[in-house]
Design a protein around this motif. Structure first.
Motif, PDB file in Angstrom:
ATOM      1  N   UNK A  36       0.835  -1.196   0.000  1.00 24.39           N
ATOM      2  CA  UNK A  36       0.000   0.000   0.000  1.00 24.39           C
ATOM      3  C   UNK A  36       0.871   1.248   0.000  1.00 24.39           C
ATOM      4  N   UNK A  37       0.368   2.297  -0.614  1.00 22.12           N
ATOM      5  CA  UNK A  37       0.981   3.622  -0.504  1.00 22.12           C
ATOM      6  C   UNK A  37       0.118   4.547   0.360  1.00 22.12           C
ATOM      7  N   UNK A  38      -0.914   4.005   0.968  1.00 23.67           N
ATOM      8  CA  UNK A  38      -1.777   4.765   1.865  1.00 23.67           C
ATOM      9  C   UNK A  38      -1.196   4.681   3.269  1.00 23.67           C
ATOM     10  N   UNK A  39      -0.684   5.788   3.768  1.00 20.93           N
ATOM     11  CA  UNK A  39      -0.002   5.813   5.065  1.00 20.93           C
ATOM     12  C   UNK A  39      -0.919   6.172   6.231  1.00 20.93           C
ATOM     13  N   UNK A  40      -2.195   6.359   5.975  1.00 24.08           N
ATOM     14  CA  UNK A  40      -3.119   6.707   7.052  1.00 24.08           C
ATOM     15  C   UNK A  40      -3.256   5.550   8.034  1.00 24.08           C
ATOM     16  N   UNK A  41      -3.028   5.853   9.313  1.00 19.94           N
ATOM     17  CA  UNK A  41      -3.159   4.843  10.358  1.00 19.94           C
ATOM     18  C   UNK A  41      -2.043   3.824  10.408  1.00 19.94           C
ATOM     19  N   UNK A  42      -0.963   4.051   9.680  1.00 21.53           N
ATOM     20  CA  UNK A  42       0.139   3.092   9.616  1.00 21.53           C
ATOM     21  C   UNK A  42       1.168   3.412  10.708  1.00 21.53           C
ATOM     22  N   UNK A  43       1.574   2.393  11.437  1.00 21.31           N
ATOM     23  CA  UNK A  43       2.604   2.553  12.465  1.00 21.31           C
ATOM     24  C   UNK A  43       4.007   2.406  11.889  1.00 21.31           C
ATOM     25  N   UNK A  44       4.200   1.417  11.005  1.00 20.45           N
ATOM     26  CA  UNK A  44       5.509   1.170  10.404  1.00 20.45           C
ATOM     27  C   UNK A  44       5.330   0.875   8.918  1.00 20.45           C
ATOM     28  N   UNK A  45       6.064   1.600   8.096  1.00 22.26           N
ATOM     29  CA  UNK A  45       6.099   1.345   6.662  1.00 22.26           C
ATOM     30  C   UNK A  45       7.414   0.655   6.320  1.00 22.26           C
ATOM     31  N   UNK A  46       7.315  -0.516   5.738  1.00 19.30           N
ATOM     32  CA  UNK A  46       8.486  -1.235   5.248  1.00 19.30           C
ATOM     33  C   UNK A  46       8.754  -0.769   3.824  1.00 19.30           C
ATOM     34  N   UNK A  47       9.996  -0.439   3.520  1.00 16.54           N
ATOM     35  CA  UNK A  47      10.313  -0.065   2.145  1.00 16.54           C
ATOM     36  C   UNK A  47      11.722  -0.511   1.799  1.00 16.54           C
ATOM     37  N   UNK A  48      11.982  -0.619   0.508  1.00 16.60           N
ATOM     38  CA  UNK A  48      13.287  -1.033   0.036  1.00 16.60           C
ATOM     39  C   UNK A  48      13.976   0.085  -0.727  1.00 16.60           C
ATOM     40  N   UNK A  49      15.299   0.063  -0.698  1.00 15.81           N
ATOM     41  CA  UNK A  49      16.103   0.983  -1.503  1.00 15.81           C
ATOM     42  C   UNK A  49      17.072   0.122  -2.310  1.00 15.81           C
ATOM     43  N   UNK A  50      16.719  -0.238  -3.538  1.00 20.83           N
ATOM     44  CA  UNK A  50      17.528  -1.176  -4.336  1.00 20.83           C
ATOM     45  C   UNK A  50      18.718  -0.487  -4.987  1.00 20.83           C
ATOM     46  N   UNK A  51      19.707  -0.183  -4.158  1.00 21.42           N
ATOM     47  CA  UNK A  51      20.841   0.638  -4.580  1.00 21.42           C
ATOM     48  C   UNK A  51      22.144  -0.032  -4.191  1.00 21.42           C
ATOM     49  N   UNK A  52      23.099  -0.149  -5.134  1.00 15.33           N
ATOM     50  CA  UNK A  52      24.400  -0.715  -4.778  1.00 15.33           C
ATOM     51  C   UNK A  52      25.545  -0.121  -5.588  1.00 15.33           C
TER      52      UNK A  52
END
Length: 319
Positions: A37-53
């Motif tokens: 989801x990209x809806x952050x309403x009511x979210x405690x923790x957002x998991x995300x990735x940064x695919x960078x090397x």
């Protein structure tokens, strides 16, 4: 007979809370089967990735770290995380926000893209659990977190200090970001600690160092107490470079160094930190291509769950 739909909970999950079983070998591989989801309403923790090397100094491939961690997590997503007495997903609304977008053809713009990505998530009131990607990503993440929480304590698990000097200040490099973070006041070295180091650097910028041999000789309980004494109740950013683990436990990394921690030691130390004022966290430098058994990705996913338990214990369970 009507059978309740359990597959593809990354899309079909009705609630942001709770843990439910899904075939470990099938379905959309969000982290721990959380809803994409990209809806952050009511979210405690957002998991995300940064695919960078771009900056990995030895073996490339850490850009696939977020994908590998998500995939490995499906094997442990069907029950409460052991040995904690509570399920963090009963207390935290957690989504998988997907990956940070950036223009790989314009590497000089990537730090700002990562910082803006973090700024957007943090401004919603959500905390972040981030997967990398080489360790450089912690620098723009720290910028966004320090802007929200003030000067941070850094708990840094790694084989390398990442405090090598960059006087020009222009390198997008995974070995200089904590030199910059200390110089810029993003973190307070006097209240920060580095665990598991086993490479030479004569200037640690004032960070306390509990190197790998100290962990092995002193034991996990003593290391936990030393970390607690160092950081106190200061807001903590926790970063775990998977090469903190010995290559026997984590061969899938771009910068392996012998003599490191076991997975058991790392989990024992993290678990012993219950109560710290954790405000941000990442797991980085997983390079799945060098580990056909996905042991490294599995270790990273398990460590990430330990971090979520720490966050829930501080901000939700004991509240």
């Amino acid at each position: 007979m009507d059978v309740p739909m359990q597959n593809d909970q990354a899309l079909t999950r009705d609630s942001l809370y709770g843990t439910a079983a899904e075939s470990t070998y099938a379905g959309i591989t969000s982290f721990m089967r959380r809803r994409y989801s990209r809806d952050l309403r009511g979210v405690d923790v957002a998991v995300s990735g940064v695919p960078f090397d771009t900056a990995t100094s030895n073996r490339p491939g850490a850009r696939f770290g977020p994908r590998g961690i998500r995939s490995a997590s499906t094997g442990i997503a069907w029950e409460r995380h052991w040995p904690w007495a509570f399920d963090p997903f009963d207390h935290l609304a957690v989504i998988d926000y997907g990956d940070c977008d950036f223009d790989y053809g314009s590497p000089h713009t990537i730090p700002e893209s990562i910082e803006a990505h973090a700024e957007h998530i943090l401004s919603s009131g959500s905390a972040m659990l981030t997967f990398g990607g080489d360790h450089f990503i912690s620098y723009p993440l720290l910028k966004a977190h320090a802007r929200k929480h003030g000067t941070l304590s850094l708990i840094h698990f790694d084989a390398h200090s990442d405090t090598w000097p960059d006087e020009g200040g222009k390198r997008v490099d995974h070995g200089t970001m904590f030199w910059h973070a200390a110089r810029e006041g993003l973190v307070d070295p006097a209240r920060s600690v580095q665990i598991g180091l086993r490479t030479t650097n004569d200037d640690h910028q004032g960070f306390q160092v509990l190197d790998a041999r100290q962990v092995h000789r002193r034991g996990c309980e003593a290391i936990v107490e030393a970390i607690r004494a160092r950081v106190g109740d200061n807001p903590v950013y926790l970063t775990f470079d998977i090469d903190c683990l010995d290559p026997a436990f984590a061969p899938g990394t771009g910068t392996p160094v012998c003599g490191g921690l076991s997975t058991v030691q790392a989990l024992e130390i993290l678990g012993g930190l219950r109560g710290i004022n954790l405000v941000g966290m990442d797991v980085v430098e997983v390079a799945p291509a060098y580990d056909h058994a996905d042991v490294t990705s599995l270790a990273a996913a398990t460590l990430a769950m330990e971090m979520l338990c720490l966050y829930a214990a501080r901000h939700k369970v004991d509240a």
